[in-house]
Design a protein around this motif. Structure first.
Motif, PDB file in Angstrom:
ATOM      1  N   ARG A  54      -5.590   4.334   5.536  1.00  0.00           N
ATOM      2  CA  ARG A  54      -5.845   3.246   4.577  1.00  0.00           C
ATOM      3  C   ARG A  54      -5.941   1.888   5.271  1.00  0.00           C
ATOM      4  N   THR A  63       2.250   2.390  -3.356  1.00  0.00           N
ATOM      5  CA  THR A  63       1.353   3.016  -4.332  1.00  0.00           C
ATOM      6  C   THR A  63       1.514   4.538  -4.349  1.00  0.00           C
ATOM      7  N   GLU A  64       2.176   5.097  -3.314  1.00  0.00           N
ATOM      8  CA  GLU A  64       2.359   6.557  -3.244  1.00  0.00           C
ATOM      9  C   GLU A  64       3.822   6.967  -3.035  1.00  0.00           C
ATOM     10  N   ARG A 124       4.992   1.896  -8.632  1.00  0.00           N
ATOM     11  CA  ARG A 124       3.638   2.327  -8.252  1.00  0.00           C
ATOM     12  C   ARG A 124       2.584   1.521  -9.013  1.00  0.00           C
ATOM     13  N   ASP A 125       2.789   1.356 -10.324  1.00  0.00           N
ATOM     14  CA  ASP A 125       1.820   0.600 -11.129  1.00  0.00           C
ATOM     15  C   ASP A 125       1.760  -0.862 -10.689  1.00  0.00           C
ATOM     16  N   VAL A 151       0.837  -1.200   0.000  1.00  0.00           N
ATOM     17  CA  VAL A 151       0.000   0.000   0.000  1.00  0.00           C
ATOM     18  C   VAL A 151       0.872   1.250   0.000  1.00  0.00           C
ATOM     19  N   LEU A 180      -2.322  -5.203  -5.505  1.00  0.00           N
ATOM     20  CA  LEU A 180      -3.468  -5.072  -4.599  1.00  0.00           C
ATOM     21  C   LEU A 180      -4.752  -5.554  -5.265  1.00  0.00           C
ATOM     22  N   VAL A 181      -4.931  -5.221  -6.541  1.00  0.00           N
ATOM     23  CA  VAL A 181      -6.108  -5.697  -7.274  1.00  0.00           C
ATOM     24  C   VAL A 181      -6.080  -7.213  -7.399  1.00  0.00           C
ATOM     25  N   HIS A 190      -0.206  -1.217  -7.422  1.00  0.00           N
ATOM     26  CA  HIS A 190      -1.653  -1.171  -7.656  1.00  0.00           C
ATOM     27  C   HIS A 190      -2.146  -2.503  -8.236  1.00  0.00           C
ATOM     28  N   GLN A 191      -1.421  -3.038  -9.211  1.00  0.00           N
ATOM     29  CA  GLN A 191      -1.807  -4.315  -9.806  1.00  0.00           C
ATOM     30  C   GLN A 191      -1.818  -5.432  -8.768  1.00  0.00           C
TER      31      GLN A 191
END
Length: 400
Positions: free
Chosen positions: A206, A183-184, A240-241, A180, A247-248, A244-245
């Motif tokens: 979060r 991602t930032e 970052r990308d 997490v 976590l999905v 995100h992937q």
């Protein structure tokens, strides 16, 4: 003038786009060899052609997965008997036939001829809807896990090119919080700028567990490096990308696991299987997806053999008692028994006691686990046969 044969064997080299079918008579003579598009109309036409050629038709295929699903469904729906010829057998026997070339037609001929000469190939039947569903769900889960491993490896590789200390700070495959954070915040500069206090607050919003610990370790790693490595901005965007992937993907795996659990527990055997230590719903679903209703296994020994847990002799001359692991077995079935054995021996009980006993006899850890897995095959078989839940106490036998 063509005469109708009494019996023929049709071998099918199955594929995704098309199949190749070859029919041979009792003497091994080729009656027809044809390419068949993986389409219902063409497959039905092939079945009709074979029926015209003989009074009795037996079919053999080398693939029993999704590529041949339509073929097998149509054959079984029209009352045709089908056997499975393993690809290993086809590959080994190809050299015994004329010509060095490898074609779909030759493979189909080998399949048909082997089915003509041998009677020990397993028959194929349409699995129940529950088994088919679990096969799809567990197969999809394996694909998702493989994707997850690939993403994590790629993410760690990119982090090494940004900040090696940050890559070493966390186990990104086991903890969600650091993912997490990525991602930032991906660079040492960004982590030093936000600091421990503000990063902790950001993570808490979060709902990250242990946000203060994650923030302290991340900022500590960032403070150990003040040098910006070449390509850092682009690498940070890729991290970052990927975060995100990941976590999905974790959410997709969670949803898939829930569906597997719910589907598996509709089976009347689920409670029995889950009562055995180390056999949770995921491994239980894998077990049902592979073995079906157990009708293909005469006893526990056959099940152990299919799992590669029953050694085979390799004797020659005066050398006897030389046992080795078999080469033809279901790797997935072996894996699930091994994993369940490893899980069960982690806590006190008969499984742990048996494993420690084997270690005391001089076996290596892996060998002891395999011995435990073999023993658990017998136990699980008896539980399913008697429809009895697992208990550490031996069953009480009543005196006659």
């Amino acid at each position: 003038m063509n005469t109708r044969q009494a019996r023929i064997r049709v071998g099918v080299d199955a594929g995704k786009g098309h199949h190749w079918a070859v029919a041979v008579n009792a003497d091994g003579e080729t009656l027809f060899s044809t390419k068949v598009i993986n389409d219902e109309t063409q497959i039905l036409a092939m079945i009709d052609t074979a029926r015209v050629k003989a009074c009795e038709v037996r079919w053999a295929v080398d693939i029993s997965g999704r590529a041949s699903a339509l073929l097998l469904a149509l054959l079984i729906a029209h009352g045709q008997q089908v056997v499975y010829v393993p690809g290993r057998t086809v590959n080994r026997m190809t050299g015994a036939y004329r010509g060095e070339g490898k074609t779909d037609a030759k493979d189909a001929l080998v399949i048909a001829d082997q089915a003509r000469m041998r009677r020990d190939f397993a028959s194929i039947e349409t699995p129940p809807e529950l088994v088919s569903t679990l096969q799809l769900l567990t197969g999809y889960r394996r694909d998702l896990i493989a994707d997850r491993v690939r993403l994590i490896n790629r993410l760690r590789d990119l982090l090494v090119g940004i900040c090696p200390a940050l890559e070493r700070a966390f186990d990104y495959s086991a903890a969600k919080g650091p993912v997490v954070m990525l991602t930032e915040y991906q660079t040492p500069t960004a982590l030093r700028r936000i600091g421990v206090k503000r990063l902790t607050t950001w993570l808490e919003r979060r709902k990250v567990r242990g946000a203060d610990t994650v923030a302290a370790k991340a900022v500590g790693a960032a403070q150990s490096q003040t040098t910006a490595l070449p390509g850092e901005p682009r690498a940070a965007r890729l991290v970052r990308d990927l975060a995100h992937q990941l976590l999905v993907l974790d959410e997709r795996i969670k949803d898939n696991d829930r569906e597997i659990r719910e589907t598996f527990r509709t089976d009347e055997r689920a409670e029995i299987i889950e009562s055995m230590p180390g056999m949770g719903p995921i491994l239980g679903a894998e077990f049902v997806a592979i073995v079906g209703d157990l009708s293909g296994y005469r006893d526990a020994g056959r099940l152990a053999s299919h799992a590669g847990l029953a050694p085979v002799p390799r004797d020659s001359g005066r050398r006897t008692g030389n046992y080795h692991r078999p080469k033809r077995y279901n790797r997935r079935l072996r894996w699930l028994f091994y994993m369940s054995a490893q899980s069960s021996m982690m806590r006190p009980g008969p499984s742990r006691d048996y494993c420690l006993k084997k270690r005391a006899e001089g076996l290596l850890h892996t060998q002891a686990l395999l011995a435990l897995a073999r023993r658990r095959v017998n136990v699980l078989w008896a539980m399913l046969r008697d429809k009895r839940l697992f208990t550490s106490a031996p069953p009480v036998t009543q005196a006659p």
